[in-house]
Design an enzyme around this catalytic site. Structure first.
Site, short mmCIF file in Angstrom:
data_model
loop_
_atom_site.label_atom_id
_atom_site.label_comp_id
_atom_site.label_asym_id
_atom_site.label_seq_id
_atom_site.Cartn_x
_atom_site.Cartn_y
_atom_site.Cartn_z
N ASP A 137 1.00 -1.40 0.00
CA ASP A 137 0.02 0.00 0.01
C ASP A 137 0.75 0.71 -0.03
OD1 ASP A 137 -1.99 1.60 0.38
OD2 ASP A 137 -2.84 -0.11 1.29
N HIS A 151 -4.26 6.10 3.33
CA HIS A 151 -4.70 4.56 2.94
C HIS A 151 -4.28 3.64 3.11
CE1 HIS A 151 -5.34 1.73 -0.04
NE2 HIS A 151 -7.00 2.93 -0.42
N SER A 193 -11.73 -0.79 -0.46
CA SER A 193 -10.20 -0.64 -0.06
C SER A 193 -9.85 -1.04 1.82
CB SER A 193 -8.93 0.54 -0.05
OG SER A 193 -8.16 0.53 -1.35
#
Ligand SMILES: *[C@@H]1O[C@H](CO)[C@@H](O)[C@H](O)[C@H]1NC(C)=O
Ligand SMILES: *[C@@H]1O[C@H](CO)[C@@H](O)[C@H](O)[C@H]1NC(C)=O
Ligand SMILES: *[C@@H]1O[C@H](CO)[C@@H](O)[C@H](O)[C@H]1NC(C)=O
Length: 761
Positions: A158, A227, A547
């Protein structure tokens, strides 16, 4: 922020999207060079150095010298599989594809995160809140009991991680598992002590990423976006008391497997268009993760088209690979990351909402949803003047005074109210913010973007209401208000559990069937992915997207691995799919949001909504020897060019997946499935068959008797179309039942007459 000039300066349009400096490009070996991935299959040498040497020998032959070869290679894949990423001209790539050892040559593609369609992506220019808006999540009540994923290692590919977050405290953790071979790669903003007993490894992949992008990022595993931190804490965050977003969604924030270890592979880099990376780097991360010894790989990213031999090698090494389905729903055939060997995760909305009471001047109360919270020093909610507009575009609002007022956006034309909120909501909220407004009531279909309001509204009250509620406000505004129309907005409350109908497949969640593998049902499973509160930097924030759903599944996989260390990735996936919920706790069917709402089917949620407790004790599993995949997909997926491959005429629905998809049912077909008893040794299961409409489905035998001698049974499934029909997909299921235990697989069939048929005319 740290930045060291990287040793290799490459301009890679496939990663960057825009080649910012053509001069630099040309200087680096010709403007026509692009980043290609050359795949060579299994590793054929004992030592990684020998693998690399063989890559260079191969390339040197083509490029003329060893030096040229070394200069053009960006990554060598040498642990889990063999291959390399290199800057090549299309001509060179074509020549390489003819080499006998080369299985495929493909361009490196751009990967992005799979949060909901982000405002950033639309180029909307909102100011970043000075003091971060804080959030925290409260998920995981239904975790598998009695283990927390101890010592299972989850690799998160990620945007990196924020090691200071309370969610990654390693207090009370034992030593790092001795089998771990990973690294802690230091850099600016990342010291060796940033790795711990919780974050046991951290690497970053900057090769192939332009300097333009790298100079705004920390050249280290540190997360510049949020994220990766959010996903890692959702999968494996330690329990953190009293995490919340200004009191909303308050509770213990913890990951699915709070005692699992985290290995960080930073491949996505922050850009003005959101995080981006390339296939070349993601494959390098997977190659390293296989070597390092991760048990689960969690990838909340998407790439157009399939390039999943990296994941296949990981699965063949016993690693479960969890991918996102994507956020292009509710449109059919948008599901991505659909290779049969990975778990593809759709997103549901959890049974939590944030009702927000709006009181009109006539004392009528209506309820919307928001993340509006009362600032500590504010004087409390009070009545404010309303101002009514329609779509609330910047053009429409131009000049309107909203200072101190609440703007209400209610389109009068119904056709317009469907397509535009993605653009109009950011414009409206920006206008209210800049114009000193105090609130925004938005009566349009908003596609699950509540979590974005934290960023976009920054202190002003942004409330979403249904279009019919919007009509009531309009009526009040024009007809009922005796003096000037006013309204008062209370801070949102958090409501969870029984009051809320849930779960529902979120409208943004990408839908099947898979374009790449139509004879495999995708997505596989759905998990919570809307308004998920998890760690970002030092606080907690809401994010939405598949996600957020994928790391829920990764965490649950870690729990299953801890409990059943010898289960294969296919067995784990089977346990997850066959035990999933298709109804809520009242027995009401799970719905799929979209335009319009409907009962969810396997192309929305695969087996259903994840049921962690059930997955721990599935009774039977549909297992697959990973070598089987080569037999079915060796030629189509891996696209061997000159080498003969294991070509097979068997369609993929003969693979022993915990689902059956037959996209072209012209005449009766027979297929087989094999189940392995992993529950009580002496068990008798009865088949319960629900045929897809228009298809007769027969299962034989209909009783399976398991004992110490008979742990595995194969059964036959015959599917017969009832009419000759150019049909559409219909759905059914096969359930093996033993008392209260059910082992259910979804079935999707489509009757067909013509070979090619457009359904979209
Ligand atoms: C991480 O490393 C940086 C730089 O070396 C240091 O300032 C910071 O305190 C470290 N954080 C943790 C959690 O150890
Ligand atoms: C509340 O406090 C913030 C920051 O401390 C300040 O910017 C804001 O103006 C204050 N609001 C009111 C209503 O006093
Ligand atoms: C607003 O309107 C004025 C003139 O009426 C125009 O000059 C200006 O460009 C408009 N602004 C926007 C953002 O459309």
């Amino acid at each position: 922020m740290g930045f060291s000039s990287s040793s290799r300066r490459l301009c890679v349009p496939s990663v960057l999207l825009v080649c910012l400096s053509m001069i630099l490009c040309r200087a680096q070996g010709g403007s026509s060079r692009k980043l290609y991935i050359v795949y060579l299959g299994d590793v054929k040498h004992d030592h990684p150095d020998h693998v690399v040497a063989s890559h260079h020998d191969m390339l040197a032959g083509l490029l003329g010298s060893k030096e040229e070869s070394v200069a053009s290679v960006v990554y060598n894949y040498k642990h889990g599989f063999s291959g390399f990423a290199a800057m090549l001209t299309p001509e060179q790539a074509k020549q390489l594809a003819e080499f006998p050892d080369v299985i495929s040559v493909e361009r490196s593609k751009t990967h992005t995160t799979t949060t909901t369609r982000s405002w950033d992506f639309l180029g909307v220019n909102y100011q970043t809140p000075a003091s971060e808006l804080l959030h925290g999540t409260n998920y995981g009540e239904d975790c598998v009991q009695n283990n927390y994923g101890d010592d299972v290692i989850i690799g998160v590919v990620d945007t990196g991680i924020w090691p200071e977050s309370r969610s990654f405290s390693d207090k009370g953790y034992g030593p790092i598992p001795s089998r771990w071979k990973g690294k802690c790669q230091v850099g600016p903003d990342w010291g060796i002590n940033n790795c711990s007993r919780k974050i046991i490894g951290a690497r970053f992949y900057s090769a192939g990423i332009s300097d333009e992008i790298l100079k705004t990022n920390s050249l280290s595993p540190r997360d510049n976006h949020g994220h990766g931190t959010h996903c890692a804490s959702t999968a494996a965050g330690s329990a953190v008391e009293a995490a919340s977003f200004h009191g909303l969604a308050k509770g213990v924030a913890r990951g699915g497997a709070p005692r699992a270890r985290i290995a960080v592979y930073k491949t996505l880099w922050e850009t003005p268009r959101g995080p981006q990376g390339g296939t070349a780097g993601v494959l390098a991360a997977i190659d390293d993760a296989i070597y390092d010894g991760v048990d689960v790989l969690s990838l909340s990213l998407g790439v157009p088209g399939e390039n999943s031999f990296g994941a296949l090698h990981a699965v063949q090494k016993g690693i479960t690979v969890v991918y996102t389905a994507g956020n292009n729903g509710p449109i059919p055939q948008t599901v991505g990351n659909t290779s049969p060997w990975v778990i593809t995760v759709a997103a549901t909305k959890v049974d939590r909402s944030f009702p927000t009471v709006i009181t009109l001047g006539n004392r009528q109360q209506i309820v919307g949803q928001s993340l509006y919270y009362q600032a500590k020093n504010s004087s409390g909610s009070s009545f404010r003047d309303l101002i009514l507009a329609e779509l609330c575009t910047t053009d429409e609002l131009n000049g309107t005074d909203v200072s101190g007022m609440i703007l209400v956006c209610v389109p009068s034309r119904r056709d317009e109210s469907v397509l535009t909120p993605l653009v109009t909501f950011p414009q409206a909220s920006q206008y209210v913010r800049n114009g000193g407004g105090s609130g925004l009531i938005f009566a349009q279909y908003t596609n699950d973007l509540l979590s974005e309001t934290a960023k976009l509204c920054n202190g002003i009250a942004c409330v979403f209401v249904d279009p019919d509620t919007g009509e009531r406000i309009r009526k009040y505004y024009f007809l009922d208000a005796t003096s000037s129309p006013v309204a008062k907005i209370e801070p949102a409350r958090t409501v969870t559990g029984k009051e809320i109908l849930g779960p529902k497949v979120a409208s943004f969640s990408s839908r099947g069937p898979s374009r790449d593998y139509p004879d495999v049902i995708k997505p596989d499973i759905a998990a919570p992915g809307a308004n998920i509160l998890a760690a970002v930097e030092d606080s907690y924030k809401f994010m939405s997207g598949t996600s957020m759903a994928a790391p829920h599944v990764s965490g649950i996989v870690a729990l299953l691995k801890a409990q059943h260390p010898h289960w294969s990735p296919a067995a784990i996936k089977s346990a997850i799919i066959t035990t999933a919920h298709i109804t809520d706790e009242r027995g009401m069917p799970i719905l799929a949001e979209g335009l319009s709402r409907k009962t969810a089917d396997p192309f929305d949620y695969g087996g259903g909504n994840i049921n962690p407790g059930g997955a721990a004790d599935p009774g039977l599993v549909y297992d697959i020897d990973p070598r089987e995949y080569n037999k079915f997909f060796g030629c189509t997926i891996i696209r061997r060019t000159t080498v003969s491959c294991d070509e097979t005429t068997l369609p993929a629905y003969h693979l022993n997946l915990p689902s059956i998809a037959v996209p072209e049912l012209r005449r009766p077909i027979t297929l087989w499935r094999t189940v392995t008893n992993v529950g009580k040794v002496d068990s008798v299961y009865h088949a319960q068959v629900q045929s897809p409409t228009g298809v007769r489905m027969e299962v034989e035998p209909i009783v399976l008797v398991f004992d110490a001698m008979n742990k595995v049974h194969t059964f036959k499934v015959k599917l017969s179309p009832m009419w000759k029909l150019q049909g559409d997909y219909t759905f059914g299921s096969i359930t093996w039942r033993k008392e209260h235990k059910t082992v259910r697989i979804p079935v999707a069939t489509r009757m067909t007459i013509h070979d090619f048929y457009a359904d979209v005319a």
